[in-house]
Design an enzyme around this catalytic site. Structure first.
Site, mmCIF file in Angstrom:
data_model
loop_
_atom_site.group_PDB
_atom_site.id
_atom_site.type_symbol
_atom_site.label_atom_id
_atom_site.label_comp_id
_atom_site.label_asym_id
_atom_site.label_seq_id
_atom_site.Cartn_x
_atom_site.Cartn_y
_atom_site.Cartn_z
ATOM 1 N N GLU A 131 40.724 36.293 38.077
ATOM 2 C CA GLU A 131 40.546 37.650 38.610
ATOM 3 C C GLU A 131 40.809 38.673 37.493
ATOM 4 O OE1 GLU A 131 42.969 38.468 42.039
ATOM 5 O OE2 GLU A 131 41.979 40.382 42.431
ATOM 6 N N HIS B 151 50.890 41.935 43.369
ATOM 7 C CA HIS B 151 49.566 41.377 43.631
ATOM 8 C C HIS B 151 49.635 39.860 43.795
ATOM 9 C CE1 HIS B 151 45.735 39.680 41.922
ATOM 10 N NE2 HIS B 151 45.249 40.418 42.892
ATOM 11 N N GLU C 147 50.924 39.121 47.157
ATOM 12 C CA GLU C 147 49.852 39.307 48.154
ATOM 13 C C GLU C 147 49.024 38.023 48.270
ATOM 14 O OE1 GLU C 147 45.597 39.990 47.849
ATOM 15 O OE2 GLU C 147 46.405 41.797 46.895
ATOM 16 N N HIS C 148 48.623 37.456 47.128
ATOM 17 C CA HIS C 148 47.857 36.199 47.156
ATOM 18 C C HIS C 148 48.657 35.099 47.844
ATOM 19 C CE1 HIS C 148 44.243 36.219 44.308
ATOM 20 N NE2 HIS C 148 44.586 37.486 44.416
#
Lengths: 427, 427
Positions: free
Chosen positions: A144, A69, A72-73
């Site tokens: 997040e 993740h 991905e960022h």
């Protein structure tokens, strides 16, 4: 390059499946009457890929939780700035997501399709990680994670996964924890990138208004064949038993939330899709709004809104779920268990079977109505090694006997767990 | 490009709007009852569509209704309660797969249309002519749960509370469901009376949208609504004047891991109709990942995962909301205010201006690709009183200048700062 046209006479639609020379799988579903095009460039890499090796003579390495993740960022940032800007100049919108077993980057546009596709293929293939930009992201992802800490639906789901799975990393939060992401460095990100972003692990799925020819010529230009890359994921040894039949926590919620789940034997490919379809039919039959069970629960005041019925599967995991809100999750779980026991005795009635089959058939037909849904389903079916129209055909061909057979092997009482989130002070 | 809905008046107080587009695979029919939003009637009205959507005389309970809908390939009947300025809108809608895809030639759309009309005109009533006690109790609890559950989604809850505080003491600030106390005080008699008043006093708008032929639906509706001739018209009153007051600051405490900060901005009354400039200004400020708020507050300062601005034309306001660490809430507020001030001083680039405009154009062009979004879009235009197509909106956007946007930014003022944060001393 090998190109196949996959057709479905039942709904009169078709798509192109291309094995590109670079190893990339390309799926194109033209929908000419629509205004937008939607493209996803994804890889079979998600939060569960935490132990792997990229050299057959070296040992397996474990990377920090949440790194897929984080990657991905960070891929959204190039040397020139963030990738959102590349799409913004064409008025297109871009986004990305990471799940248990995949990461995907996407855009939606109504003009400049070629420019957008170029931008997508370019930025995903151009990692740029520095100490500074990796550090900067920690605060954003930390927030997040905090946001999900307060999300009762997310919390009830992960508590269920924790109750069902002993070792399988599906039980670990996709974004990791504030502590685990503290260990992520540019070197680790490059390492994961090299291992999981080779084109033979990836797929490009496009639906909507676009030219297949143009798309393929851009793929030819930007996706170049490379020497094969060695990758081996650790095979998780997960017992068939569950960890605990009950998990709970408290949060600031109005009514308790619950999710009941069954750990099912893992299966993949078309077998997985068949199992999922049959389980969804059984769930609808036993607990759907057209079931006596659901209406009794409603009449007795145990639920007011609907029940969420779902089945989820991937590499090494498969679970069936019933979720919702209730003042008494334990009583709902007790009744659910009793209903399953009863259903296993009586089997499935023909009228119920016909009704739920039509329900799922209708849903399957409507899943071809939206450009974004079609593109997402294309990517999913590619990564699950199934065809896009397989679900529709499985529903059309399924029999009552199939369901009775599935009922015997699924929903085992010893593999059922209840996860509940209670309002503060009521746990 | 999408065409304009065909408008046919059925009676002086009932209008029928139809949009047929054969690229879709389904149809939806909505009946909107438009009524004044008043504290004394809001809860009773809210309960009416909830009860009506659960059965009618021929299908008297939820079980038989659900079974019939499931057999119609997963057709649905739904209730929605919305507000528009100081109006309350009660909607009953039905939808499902188009007849073309039926396995055995059923008239799915015709059946759904009949079911929807029966739900409106032929409800189950007891021997005294009231909604039955059991149905009433179930839906009353359902509504109470819906009100209580607003707190589960902390982001949504915080924005909702900001609207409420901005328009405290005015109909516009009322929750469309009313309050827990008001719902508890309802009886079957009061709600049945509200139902009859709805039929007698509401202005009715019927929308059909889908790939099927609208004529048969219109004929059925014309027959059922032939006697509807309500006097007068129901239109939203001008929004209350809240100009000139000092910004109010509201802090609520819950045990949350992340604080939610919402700034409610009021718009100068004379400027509220300048929707296009306000919409574009909001986009540049915080409507996309290329916006000032996203780039500065999230990307540069790493203060949050989300920081977004949203324009509410029917409420004459804009919200800016963000999820931040408790101790960084003040910093985030200062950073947001700095960006607002930059907008007001024209400190945004031509590129930021153009990219926001392109993003808005892209979203208008994409609207027609999904049945639900085009339906929702035209619903908004019907309520505004002018049926503009997405292309009309694009033309309007194209005429907005930088100066218009700067002027729009100078017509907004921070009215309310709402902070949902952890218990004192918590981390």
């Amino acid at each position: 390059m090998k190109q196949t046209i996959v057709k479905n006479p039942r709904i009169g639609e078709q798509y192109y499946e291309i094995e590109h020379d670079s190893g990339l799988k390309v799926l194109c579903y033209p929908m000419e009457r629509f205004q937008s095009a939607y493209a996803l460039f994804g890889t079979r890499y998600g939060s569960i890929d935490r132990i792997f090796r990229d050299d057959p003579v070296k040992g397996f390495k474990t990377v920090p939780d949440g790194i897929a993740h984080y990657l991905e960022h960070k891929l959204f940032e190039s040397e020139e700035g963030d990738a959102f800007g590349l799409f913004a100049k064409y008025g297109a919108s871009a986004n990305a997501f990471t799940s248990f077993d995949r990461t995907a980057y996407l855009f939606s546009c109504t003009e400049h399709f070629g420019d957008c596709l170029r931008a997508l293929l370019n930025f995903v293939q151009s990692p740029y990680f520095t100490e500074e930009n990796v550090e900067k992201e920690r605060g954003i992802i930390g927030q997040e994670i905090r946001m999900y800490d307060d999300d009762p639906s997310w919390q009830v789901f992960f508590r269920l996964l924790g109750a069902l799975y002993h070792t399988h990393p599906v039980k670990i939060d996709i974004a990791g924890t504030v502590d685990s992401i503290a260990k992520i460095t540019p070197e680790l990100l490059y390492d994961c990138y090299r291992s999981f972003y080779s084109l033979d692990q990836m797929a490009l799925a496009i639906a909507g208004r676009f030219s297949v020819e143009e798309a393929l010529s851009i793929v030819d230009e930007l996706c170049l064949p490379k020497p094969p890359h060695f990758l081996e994921r650790e095979v998780v040894k997960e017992p068939s038993s569950i960890v605990s039949a009950y998990a709970s926590r408290s949060l600031d919620v109005a009514l308790p939330l619950f999710q009941i789940g069954w750990k099912e034997p893992p299966c993949e490919g078309v077998d997985g899709l068949k199992a999922e379809t049959e389980i969804m039919l059984l769930l609808s039959c036993m607990f759907g709004e057209g079931s006596k069970f659901y209406n009794d629960l409603r009449d007795d005041g145990l639920i007011t809104a609907g029940l969420d019925l779902d089945a989820m599967w991937g590499r090494g995991y498969f679970l069936s779920m019933v979720g919702g809100e209730s003042k008494d999750p334990k009583e709902v779980a007790r009744r659910v268990a009793a209903q399953i026991a009863r259903q296993k005795e009586t089997g499935v009635e023909e009228a119920d079977f016909q009704r739920v089959r039509r329900l799922l058939y209708g849903r399957a037909v409507l899943s071809f109505s939206r450009v974004s849904d079609v593109a997402n389903s294309l990517l999913t079916s590619s990564f699950c090694d199934t065809g896009l129209f397989d679900r529709l055909e499985i529903i059309a061909a399924v029999t009552r006997e199939d369901l009775i057979r599935r009922l015997k092997t699924s929903f085992l009482p010893e593999r059922m767990a209840l996860s509940a989130i209670y309002p503060k002070g009521k746990s | 490009m999408s065409q304009k809905p065909e408008f046919v008046p059925i009676t002086s107080s009932v209008s029928f709007y139809a949009l047929q587009d054969d690229k879709f695979k389904s149809n939806r029919i909505s009946i909107h009852f438009v009524l004044p939003l008043r504290e004394e009637t809001v809860s009773a009205y809210a309960l009416v569509p909830m009860i009506l959507s659960k059965g009618y005389r021929e299908c008297p309970d939820f079980l038989s209704l659900s079974r019939k809908l499931e057999s119609l390939y997963g057709g649905w009947i739904d209730a929605a309660i919305k507000k528009y300025g100081d109006l309350q809108i009660l909607t009953l809608s039905a939808g499902g797969m188009d007849n073309t895809f039926a396995l055995t030639g059923e008239d799915i759309t015709g059946e759904l249309c009949d079911m929807l009309c029966n739900a409106v005109f032929d409800p189950v009533l007891d021997e005294n002519g009231y909604f039955p006690e059991t149905t009433f109790r179930l839906e009353q609890q359902n509504l109470l749960d819906a009100i209580a559950s607003m707190i589960n989604d902390k982001r949504f809850y915080s924005v909702h509370r900001t609207v409420q505080e901005m328009y405290r003491g005015n109909a516009v600030g009322l929750n469309e469901y009313g309050t827990e106390e008001a719902v508890r005080a309802l009886t079957p008699e009061k709600v049945t009376e509200a139902y009859r008043r709805m039929l007698a006093e509401a202005k009715v708008m019927i929308q059909f949208c889908g790939c099927g032929a609208p004529a048969p639906v219109r004929e059925k509706m014309a027959a059922r609504f032939a006697d509807f001739r309500q006097a007068g018209s129901v239109a939203a009153a001008p929004l209350p004047d809240i100009d000139g007051r000092e910004a109010q600051r509201i802090t609520e405490r819950l045990e949350v891991a992340q604080s939610k900060l919402v700034l409610g901005l009021r718009i100068t009354p004379d400027y509220r109709e300048k929707h296009t400039a306000l919409r574009l200004m909001t986009m540049i400020l915080g409507g996309t990942p290329s916006s000032l708020l996203f780039k500065q507050v999230r990307e540069k300062q790493s203060l949050c995962y989300y920081c977004a601005a949203r324009y509410y034309p029917s409420l004459g306001m804009i919200t800016i909301d963000s999820g931040v660490e408790h101790e960084k809430a003040a910093r985030a507020e200062a950073a947001i205010l700095e960006q607002l001030s930059n907008m007001q001083k024209g400190r945004f680039t031509d590129r930021e201006f153009e990219e926001a405009r392109l993003a808005a154009i892209n979203s208008y062009r994409t609207l027609g690709d999904a049945l639900s979004s085009i339906d929702e879009y035209y619903w908004g235009r019907i309520m505004e009183g002018e049926i503009r197509t997405p292309e009309d909106m694009i033309a309007l956007l194209s005429g907005v200048t930088r100066d218009d946007v700067i002027e729009a930014a100078n017509q907004v003022t921070v009215d309310t700062v709402f902070l949902l944060t952890g218990q004192e001393g918590s981390k």
